[in-house]
Design a protein around this motif. Structure first.
Motif, PDB file in Angstrom:
ATOM      1  N   THR A 134       0.826  -1.201   0.000  1.00 32.73           N
ATOM      2  CA  THR A 134       0.000   0.000   0.000  1.00 32.73           C
ATOM      3  C   THR A 134       0.866   1.259   0.000  1.00 32.73           C
ATOM      4  O   THR A 134       1.780   1.398   0.810  1.00 32.73           O
ATOM      5  CB  THR A 134      -1.035  -0.031   1.159  1.00 32.73           C
ATOM      6  OG1 THR A 134      -1.750   1.198   1.166  1.00 32.73           O
ATOM      7  CG2 THR A 134      -0.417  -0.267   2.520  1.00 32.73           C
ATOM      8  N   ASP A 135       0.590   2.161  -0.939  1.00 33.19           N
ATOM      9  CA  ASP A 135       1.369   3.389  -1.075  1.00 33.19           C
ATOM     10  C   ASP A 135       1.141   4.311   0.120  1.00 33.19           C
ATOM     11  O   ASP A 135       0.032   4.374   0.647  1.00 33.19           O
ATOM     12  CB  ASP A 135       0.949   4.153  -2.350  1.00 33.19           C
ATOM     13  CG  ASP A 135       1.329   3.397  -3.611  1.00 33.19           C
ATOM     14  OD1 ASP A 135       2.125   2.458  -3.522  1.00 33.19           O
ATOM     15  OD2 ASP A 135       0.806   3.772  -4.687  1.00 33.19           O
ATOM     16  N   ALA A 136       2.178   5.057   0.476  1.00 33.89           N
ATOM     17  CA  ALA A 136       2.087   5.955   1.626  1.00 33.89           C
ATOM     18  C   ALA A 136       1.095   7.090   1.404  1.00 33.89           C
ATOM     19  O   ALA A 136       0.534   7.632   2.348  1.00 33.89           O
ATOM     20  CB  ALA A 136       3.461   6.531   1.930  1.00 33.89           C
ATOM     21  N   ASP A 137       0.848   7.436   0.152  1.00 39.27           N
ATOM     22  CA  ASP A 137      -0.033   8.573  -0.126  1.00 39.27           C
ATOM     23  C   ASP A 137      -1.452   8.115  -0.452  1.00 39.27           C
ATOM     24  O   ASP A 137      -2.165   8.757  -1.212  1.00 39.27           O
ATOM     25  CB  ASP A 137       0.542   9.416  -1.268  1.00 39.27           C
ATOM     26  CG  ASP A 137       0.706   8.616  -2.539  1.00 39.27           C
ATOM     27  OD1 ASP A 137       0.583   7.376  -2.486  1.00 39.27           O
ATOM     28  OD2 ASP A 137       0.959   9.226  -3.592  1.00 39.27           O
ATOM     29  N   SER A 138      -1.839   6.988   0.116  1.00 40.05           N
ATOM     30  CA  SER A 138      -3.195   6.496  -0.135  1.00 40.05           C
ATOM     31  C   SER A 138      -3.796   6.019   1.182  1.00 40.05           C
ATOM     32  O   SER A 138      -3.063   5.690   2.119  1.00 40.05           O
ATOM     33  CB  SER A 138      -3.137   5.316  -1.094  1.00 40.05           C
ATOM     34  OG  SER A 138      -2.579   4.195  -0.444  1.00 40.05           O
ATOM     35  N   ARG A 262       3.956   9.735 -16.414  1.00 37.74           N
ATOM     36  CA  ARG A 262       4.813   8.711 -15.803  1.00 37.74           C
ATOM     37  C   ARG A 262       4.034   7.423 -15.562  1.00 37.74           C
ATOM     38  O   ARG A 262       4.491   6.331 -15.846  1.00 37.74           O
ATOM     39  CB  ARG A 262       5.397   9.216 -14.490  1.00 37.74           C
ATOM     40  CG  ARG A 262       6.268   8.132 -13.928  1.00 37.74           C
ATOM     41  CD  ARG A 262       6.564   8.132 -12.469  1.00 37.74           C
ATOM     42  NE  ARG A 262       6.051   9.135 -11.632  1.00 37.74           N
ATOM     43  CZ  ARG A 262       5.175   8.876 -10.660  1.00 37.74           C
ATOM     44  NH1 ARG A 262       4.684   7.659 -10.495  1.00 37.74           N
ATOM     45  NH2 ARG A 262       4.793   9.846  -9.855  1.00 37.74           N
ATOM     46  N   ARG A 263       2.805   7.569 -15.062  1.00 39.19           N
ATOM     47  CA  ARG A 263       2.007   6.366 -14.809  1.00 39.19           C
ATOM     48  C   ARG A 263       1.657   5.662 -16.116  1.00 39.19           C
ATOM     49  O   ARG A 263       1.631   4.436 -16.182  1.00 39.19           O
ATOM     50  CB  ARG A 263       0.773   6.714 -13.993  1.00 39.19           C
ATOM     51  CG  ARG A 263       1.193   6.971 -12.548  1.00 39.19           C
ATOM     52  CD  ARG A 263       0.180   7.695 -11.747  1.00 39.19           C
ATOM     53  NE  ARG A 263      -0.914   6.867 -11.315  1.00 39.19           N
ATOM     54  CZ  ARG A 263      -1.335   6.804 -10.049  1.00 39.19           C
ATOM     55  NH1 ARG A 263      -0.712   7.485  -9.114  1.00 39.19           N
ATOM     56  NH2 ARG A 263      -2.365   6.077  -9.729  1.00 39.19           N
ATOM     57  N   ALA A 264       1.399   6.460 -17.164  1.00 43.34           N
ATOM     58  CA  ALA A 264       1.128   5.866 -18.478  1.00 43.34           C
ATOM     59  C   ALA A 264       2.382   5.143 -18.975  1.00 43.34           C
ATOM     60  O   ALA A 264       2.290   4.056 -19.552  1.00 43.34           O
ATOM     61  CB  ALA A 264       0.692   6.946 -19.461  1.00 43.34           C
ATOM     62  N   GLU A 366       4.202  16.524  -5.505  1.00 46.30           N
ATOM     63  CA  GLU A 366       3.653  17.028  -4.238  1.00 46.30           C
ATOM     64  C   GLU A 366       2.154  16.789  -4.153  1.00 46.30           C
ATOM     65  O   GLU A 366       1.421  17.144  -5.068  1.00 46.30           O
ATOM     66  CB  GLU A 366       3.959  18.531  -4.161  1.00 46.30           C
ATOM     67  CG  GLU A 366       3.923  19.110  -2.776  1.00 46.30           C
ATOM     68  CD  GLU A 366       4.922  18.461  -1.818  1.00 46.30           C
ATOM     69  OE1 GLU A 366       4.549  18.257  -0.663  1.00 46.30           O
ATOM     70  OE2 GLU A 366       6.058  18.150  -2.239  1.00 46.30           O
ATOM     71  N   LYS A 367       1.687  16.142  -3.045  1.00 47.52           N
ATOM     72  CA  LYS A 367       0.237  15.869  -2.924  1.00 47.52           C
ATOM     73  C   LYS A 367      -0.400  16.857  -1.958  1.00 47.52           C
ATOM     74  O   LYS A 367       0.220  17.276  -1.015  1.00 47.52           O
ATOM     75  CB  LYS A 367      -0.029  14.448  -2.415  1.00 47.52           C
ATOM     76  CG  LYS A 367       0.763  13.394  -3.107  1.00 47.52           C
ATOM     77  CD  LYS A 367       0.068  12.861  -4.336  1.00 47.52           C
ATOM     78  CE  LYS A 367       0.966  12.077  -5.271  1.00 47.52           C
ATOM     79  NZ  LYS A 367       2.021  11.275  -4.707  1.00 47.52           N
TER      80      LYS A 367
HETATM   81 MN    MN Z   1       0.976   7.845  -5.218  1.00 50.59          MN
END
Ligand code: MN
Ligand code: GDD
Length: 367
Positions: A134-138, A262-264, A366-367
């Protein structure tokens, strides 16, 4: 002549995904799941949180895992940090001291070699039957996300389970919301048909012995979650995204386009590599995989080809081309269409960018 080829390409570009969507929705989306799920099934879980410079979010992330309703003695958490320079580790260490009742291991890598590399490292230390990345930003959508994901593993045919995601709050650009409706329906429908070749790093869980059989996470591509799930599906196990496992992801406030590109890039890498997989799964999955490969690798270029031909023939005086081009541009007012077109552009740019940079170690947004 050119205009007809151009129109034909446009028809193929829009017609294929639309037919696929309508077909999958009608045939599978509303169908009951064809597996047995035992309520109260609680395998031992290892939750792995990879971090690189997550100081801003790591405390909230650990609190979120802490708030999950899962028996503490069946839960192990491993945080693996790759030489963060913003104090992530110190915050995590402090959190650990204050929460002695949860089994948290902290692993420190001395350099940054990418997310998948550290996942493989953490895997060596994990003792759970089910491994959850699990990602830290989720954040989990509900307090029972972990329990629900774990329950699916009561069916021995299930090898991997991921979550559906909604972008967090109103901060999400509307484009991101538009994209999710179409996308989530397809993920669930593919899962019910057999398996989905796209997984989410917000919550991606795997049967540990299958992860080992699959030789861990691939370090040569970026989409570790989707590719590992696809590999497990190809091995003949279900890789599913059920409607009741939910997660929230934070969408970057700045750098949205480079984030999407990047995700693509990672998705393109995943589907290129997936073409070489030996699929032992039922025919159903082979078809799903082929369609998704086509949609991610070929279809965006068909749109580009169509647009180029229509523009060229419009310049040469074709009225039909001019009308269709104008229509294509006017439709950009309509959100789902706009979302679709931007995704196609991201995929084209991604394929080109992959030629010189694979973004295995990426810059943080940055989120
Ligand atoms: Mn993320
Ligand atoms: N240990 C470690 N080492 N963790 C890392 C590294 C690294 O080099 N790089 C990133 N991470 C961690 C981040 O701290 C975060 O917890 C998680 O990996 C995902 O990184 P993000 O920077 O948030 O990436 P994203 O949300 O855009 O990436 C999404 O797509 C990727 C595939 O394109 C996620 O779903 C990823 O899980 C997925 O791999």
């Amino acid at each position: 002549m050119l205009e007809y080829i151009g129109l034909g390409l446009a028809l193929i570009h829009f017609g294929t995904p639309l037919s696929y969507y309508v077909y999958m929705k009608k045939k599978y989306f509303g169908k009951p799941w064809d597996m047995k799920r035992e309520e109260g099934f609680k395998p031992k879980i290892t939750v792995i949180v990879p971090t690189y410079n997550e100081a801003k979010l790591i405390e909230k992330k650990l609190d979120d895992i802490y708030a999950q309703e899962y028996p503490r003695d069946r839960l192990e958490v491993i945080l693996i940090d790759s030489a963060s320079s913003d104090g992530t580790l110190e915050i995590a260490e402090k959190w650990k001291e204050e929460h002695g009742e949860i089994n948290l291991k902290i692993i420190e890598e001395d350099s940054r070699r990418g997310k998948a590399h550290s996942l493989n490292e953490a895997l060596k230390h994990s003792t759970g039957e089910v491994v959850v990345i699990t990602d830290a930003d989720s954040f989990c959508g509900t307090r029972d996300s972990l329990r629900r994901a774990a329950e699916w593993f009561s069916d021995p045919s299930v090898g991997a389970v991921s979550c559906l995601k909604d972008p967090e709050g109103s901060e999400a650009p509307s484009i991101e919301l538009g994209y999710r409706g179409y996308y989530n329906v397809l993920r669930v429908a593919e899962s019910k048909a057999y398996s989905t070749p796209i997984f989410h790093g917000e919550l991606a869980s795997f049967r540990k012995d299958l992860l080992e059989e699959a030789e861990g996470f691939p370090v040569d591509i970026g989409s570790d979650d989707s590719h590992t799930a696809t590999k497990i599906a190809a091995m003949g196990y279900r890789a599913i995204m059920p409607e009741d496992v939910l997660c929230k992801e934070l969408v970057p406030k700045r750098g949205y386009n480079s984030w999407k590109i990047r995700r693509a890039q990672h998705l393109v890498q995943h589907f290129m590599k997936a073409m070489k997989l030996k699929v032992k799964a039922p025919k159903n999955f082979d078809r799903i995989l082929k369609v998704e490969e086509y949609l991610h690798l070929v279809n965006p270029w068909i749109l580009l080809g169509g647009a180029v031909l229509l523009s060229a023939s419009a310049i040469m005086g074709s009225l039909i081309s001019l009308i269709f081009l104008a229509l294509g541009i006017a439709l950009l007012m309509y959100k789902p269409y706009r979302t679709w077109i931007s995704m196609q552009l991201y995929l084209v740019i991604a394929a080109i960018k992959n030629l010189w940079s694979r973004e295995i170690v990426w810059e943080k947004q940055e989120k």
